[in-house]
Design an enzyme around this catalytic site. Structure first.
Site, short mmCIF file in Angstrom:
data_model
loop_
_atom_site.label_atom_id
_atom_site.label_comp_id
_atom_site.label_asym_id
_atom_site.label_seq_id
_atom_site.Cartn_x
_atom_site.Cartn_y
_atom_site.Cartn_z
N GLN A 1 -6.53 0.44 -7.39
CA GLN A 1 -5.65 -0.11 -8.43
C GLN A 1 -6.01 0.46 -9.80
O GLN A 1 -5.17 0.54 -10.69
CB GLN A 1 -5.76 -1.63 -8.43
N GLU B 1 -7.06 17.84 -35.48
CA GLU B 1 -8.34 17.24 -35.09
C GLU B 1 -8.17 16.21 -33.97
O GLU B 1 -9.01 16.09 -33.08
CB GLU B 1 -9.02 16.60 -36.30
N SER C 1 -6.29 12.61 -48.59
CA SER C 1 -7.50 11.81 -48.67
C SER C 1 -7.27 10.69 -49.67
O SER C 1 -6.60 10.87 -50.68
CB SER C 1 -8.67 12.67 -49.13
N ASN D 1 0.82 -1.22 0.00
CA ASN D 1 0.00 0.00 0.00
C ASN D 1 0.85 1.27 0.00
O ASN D 1 0.58 2.21 -0.77
CB ASN D 1 -0.96 -0.01 1.19
N TYR E 1 -6.70 1.97 2.24
CA TYR E 1 -6.61 1.42 0.89
C TYR E 1 -7.79 0.52 0.55
O TYR E 1 -8.21 -0.30 1.37
CB TYR E 1 -5.30 0.63 0.74
N HIS F 1 -17.72 35.79 -31.41
CA HIS F 1 -18.77 34.95 -32.05
C HIS F 1 -18.30 34.39 -33.39
O HIS F 1 -19.11 34.09 -34.26
CB HIS F 1 -20.07 35.73 -32.27
N LYS G 1 -7.21 17.14 -51.30
CA LYS G 1 -7.35 17.34 -49.87
C LYS G 1 -6.01 17.30 -49.13
O LYS G 1 -5.13 16.51 -49.44
CB LYS G 1 -8.25 16.26 -49.25
N1 ARG Z 1 -1.49 -3.52 -7.35
C1 ARG Z 1 -1.99 -2.81 -6.19
C2 ARG Z 1 -2.44 -1.40 -6.64
O1 ARG Z 1 -2.06 -0.99 -7.66
C3 ARG Z 1 -0.96 -2.69 -5.15
C4 ARG Z 1 -1.49 -2.55 -3.78
C5 ARG Z 1 -2.09 -3.81 -3.34
N2 ARG Z 1 -2.42 -3.77 -1.98
C6 ARG Z 1 -3.26 -4.65 -1.42
N3 ARG Z 1 -3.51 -4.54 -0.18
N4 ARG Z 1 -3.83 -5.58 -2.14
O2 ARG Z 1 -3.19 -0.74 -5.99
#
Ligand code: ARG
Length: 468
Positions: free
Chosen positions: A328, A296, A283, A116, A323, A162, A289
């Protein structure tokens, strides 16, 4: 064979087994997060160096792990990152390869951290690089705008409101308007960078760690200003990615508007510009063209970049601390936006630098569009003391006559103008030419060529100052 016991009858054909195969596929982020490999290795090296310095792992293990990480990096560089869904993501892929290379010592790398805080750190590092890349690209775009603006400080074109001819302006002034937009874009990216430059590493899973880590050391090693202050926030915060996407989205709107200008200017009825061949296509059926496809696509990409911002905002909305796996999904929109933005900036830089502006045609459009009608009305107010509303009316009659004759306002004779209102005299011609009109608008930030030259000089000095 379809419909085996273990796979679903409706959708199981491609799965060898039941839900675990689905789980593996939905869980795997390695197909996209392998883009983080450089950041992942850098953060791991900073982490293990700190663990060694703190005596949490032995210096022997520290050295072996660090050398092993270098070897993994060399393999990734040479062969790419292998995609094994069972290893889920870049973090586990790298750790698993490290274990193959150095054996059980690899297991000590993950001490006092979690995926995390690892992913939060890697992703910040990636976004920080993306900001630096955007900034470098935008600086190049600014240089192109300023160069062309300097060349065209005196080139007269119709200014529009405009999309109707309003008053004459200079092409230099028009281009410098985009310089200002890009200046603000760069400042938004710089704000985002300054705000995000705190290191989550050491927040661990969500609550911090009991190991005696040195968060200031890892933060410094990775170029952060310092460690984040709250572990729950640090592992679940994606504001840095949103700040980046917001800056990217707003920048993409400016690029899209500039692209739209080129598209309009390049169309035959305008013919204000010949786009570079290198940024146009032909084109397959109409030989005459020359299509402004790059412009674009820049216009189109802005929609996708705004979509990336929306995507991550909606992903984050409603997530409790800390988390959650939803997070992800933060990476694909950021990676996509960064790729699209980089291309868009490069395409517009080339277009600004290498387009041929048809200044005679622009000038003619300003003259025939009665762009100096306001100047005539202003002259009547100033020199003949006529109330503006009445002056507006008299001017309307002059425009109508010029239109009937198919000539510019300053091509009407004094007699013709006097017949509309006797208070007109020959001095009016000083106000009626497009050159007199733009020269008169010399207020700070106005379109007068001298003003434009001042702004160009300031911009050049600013750009030179930052490249020192
Ligand atoms: N691949 C996970 C992400 O991108 C990493 C973190 C995963 N953590 C967990 N507790 N499963 O978020």
């Amino acid at each position: 064979m379809r419909g085996t016991e273990s796979s679903n009858k409706m959708w199981g054909g491609r799965f060898a087994e039941g839900p675990s195969a689905i789980m593996r596929e939905i869980n795997a982020s390695i197909p996209f997060d392998k883009a983080l490999w450089r950041q992942d290795i850098a953060a791991s090296k900073a982490h293990v160096a700190m663990l060694g310095a703190q005596g949490i792992v032995s210096t022997g293990d520290m050295d072996v792990i660090s050398a092993g990480l270098d070897q993994v990096a060399a393999e990734y560089e040479a062969q790419g990152v292998p995609e094994n869904w069972d290893l889920e993501d870049i973090h586990m892929t790298t750790e698993s390869r490290l274990a193959e290379l150095i054996g059980p010592a690899a297991g000590r790398l993950h001490t006092a951290r979690s995926r995390n805080d690892q992913v939060a750190t890697d992703f910040r590092l990636w976004v920080r690089d993306a900001i630096d890349q955007a900034d470098a690209g935008l600086a190049a775009l600014q240089r192109a705008l300023v160069m062309r603006a300097g060349e065209h400080a005196d080139s007269i074109m119709p200014g529009f409101t405009h999309l109707q001819t309003a008053q004459p302006v200079t092409l230099g002034h028009h281009l410098m308007a985009y310089y200002e937009m890009v200046r603000r874009d760069r400042s938004r990216f710089a704000d985002a960078r300054a705000r995000m430059n705190e290191c989550p590493l050491g927040s661990a899973a969500l609550a911090g760690t009991g190991f005696p880590i040195d968060r200031k050391a890892t933060a410094a090693a990775l170029g952060f200003d310092g460690p984040t202050a709250n572990s729950l926030d640090a592992v679940s915060d994606r504001d840095f990615a949103l700040d980046y996407l917001q800056a990217a989205a707003q920048c993409s709107l400016h690029l899209s508007r500039l692209a739209e200008e080129f598209i309009i200017w390049a169309s035959q009825p305008f013919s204000f510009v010949a786009l570079p061949d290198a940024l146009s296509t032909g084109s397959s059926i109409m030989p005459q063209k020359k299509n402004p496809d790059a412009a674009e696509l820049v216009r189109g990409h802005a929609g996708r970049i705004v979509g990336c911002l929306t995507s991550l905002m909606v992903t984050m909305k409603g997530l409790p601390l800390a988390y959650s796996k939803d997070m992800q999904d933060d990476k694909p929109p950021v990676f996509e936006a960064a790729g699209l933005l980089g291309l868009s900036i490069a395409a517009m830089t080339g277009m600004v630098a290498d387009s041929a502006f048809r200044t005679e045609r622009m000038r003619q459009a300003a003259e025939l569009g009665y762009a100096t009608a306001t100047d005539l009305a202003d002259w009547l107010v100033r020199e003949a003391d006529i109330p503006f509303r009445e002056a507006h009316h008299i001017t309307g009659a002059a425009v109508k006559l010029a239109e009937q004759q198919g000539v510019a306002l300053d091509a009407l004779s004094l007699e013709q103008l006097k017949a509309i209102d006797a208070r007109v005299d020959e001095r009016v011609f000083n106000a009626l030419s497009v050159d007199a009109s733009v020269a008169s608008r010399a207020s700070h930030g106005g379109t007068a060529p001298d003003q434009v030259r001042l702004r160009v000089a300031e911009a050049m000095a600013a750009l030179e100052g930052e490249s020192l």
